[in-house]
Scaffold this motif. Sequence first.
Motif, PDB file in Angstrom:
ATOM      1  N   UNK A  35       0.790  -1.221   0.000  1.00  0.00           N
ATOM      2  CA  UNK A  35       0.000   0.000   0.000  1.00  0.00           C
ATOM      3  C   UNK A  35       0.820   1.268   0.000  1.00  0.00           C
ATOM      4  N   UNK A  36       2.152   1.135  -0.115  1.00  0.00           N
ATOM      5  CA  UNK A  36       3.011   2.319  -0.050  1.00  0.00           C
ATOM      6  C   UNK A  36       3.268   2.961  -1.409  1.00  0.00           C
ATOM      7  N   UNK A  37       2.855   2.315  -2.500  1.00  0.00           N
ATOM      8  CA  UNK A  37       3.004   2.933  -3.815  1.00  0.00           C
ATOM      9  C   UNK A  37       4.005   2.275  -4.736  1.00  0.00           C
ATOM     10  N   UNK A  38       4.287   0.985  -4.533  1.00  0.00           N
ATOM     11  CA  UNK A  38       5.298   0.318  -5.362  1.00  0.00           C
ATOM     12  C   UNK A  38       4.899   0.270  -6.837  1.00  0.00           C
ATOM     13  N   UNK A  39       3.618   0.121  -7.114  1.00  0.00           N
ATOM     14  CA  UNK A  39       3.191   0.088  -8.521  1.00  0.00           C
ATOM     15  C   UNK A  39       3.430   1.440  -9.194  1.00  0.00           C
ATOM     16  N   UNK A  40       3.253   2.521  -8.455  1.00  0.00           N
ATOM     17  CA  UNK A  40       3.524   3.853  -8.999  1.00  0.00           C
ATOM     18  C   UNK A  40       5.011   4.003  -9.286  1.00  0.00           C
ATOM     19  N   UNK A  41       5.845   3.520  -8.359  1.00  0.00           N
ATOM     20  CA  UNK A  41       7.293   3.595  -8.569  1.00  0.00           C
ATOM     21  C   UNK A  41       7.718   2.799  -9.802  1.00  0.00           C
ATOM     22  N   UNK A  42       7.120   1.629  -9.986  1.00  0.00           N
ATOM     23  CA  UNK A  42       7.446   0.830 -11.175  1.00  0.00           C
ATOM     24  C   UNK A  42       7.040   1.554 -12.458  1.00  0.00           C
TER      25      UNK A  42
END
Length: 291
Positions: free
Chosen positions: A17-24
């Motif tokens: 829920x910390x935003x790993x998909x956004x970082x990718x």
Amino acid sequence: MRKGTEPELVVITGMSGSGKSIALHALEDSGYFCVDNLPPELLEPFIELEDQGRGRKIAIAVDVRSGRSLPQLPLLLHSLRDRGIQLRQIFLDANDQTLVRRFSETRRRHPLSQPGEADIQQALLQTIMRERELLTDLRDRSHVIDTSYLRPAQLLACVKELISAPASHLTLVFESFAFKRGITLDADYMFDVRMLPNPHYEPELRPLTGRDQPVIDYLRQQPEVALMQEQIAHFLRTWLPALARDHRSYVTVAIGCTGGQHRSVYLVEQLAAEFSSEWFTLRRHRELGEN
């Protein structure tokens, strides 16, 4: 793998829920070949297969979904570094309240939730605590980004900035924040400057920020502000060379004032400019909604 053809590897880890998909997505936009949730035991074979002597840029997200194989990851990453692979580790974090809110808004289950376990707030908090314990070692070895108060566009910009930094040199990140909104989770060193004269109490300066010339002029006239800047700079000049020798890739220096608008912003700007000739520097202003 032939010498001189090693790929550039970014490993994204962090809290669910910390935003790993956004970082990718940010890394994909920057030309990286991205893989989400790769099991750690497949990391080395995957890099060998993908590289094939091409020096390809690769980004991989690994988290608690890897289950029992997760503890293998720190040793594997150490081995890759020893082989000369350019490796960056980024850990995304957020405070517990933000993570609970995000799971509630999306109605997704936490990957560590047990079958039949209701994701009520108390159970979710306990699950988040368990996840933090599992990820402690990876967090300690990574550059941490606190996404608690970041919009997706800010996180995208932050990740792109980080990967633009020279991989073989220490990068110094200066960050301003407001204590009234909570401390930042990604600081290696944190300085409280709330005791300094506050431009907020000057009506003509209140709507401005520490990047505006009238506020800059006001704070430059305050001896306490100059002393604070001098002492922070002295501390950093004393210890940054030792951190660089310890192969640290990033050091984040957070400076907080009450509202995160004037004093902390001013000092971040001044210190970043002062150190830019010695180190690769980045600056972030959490409360201004920009990097």
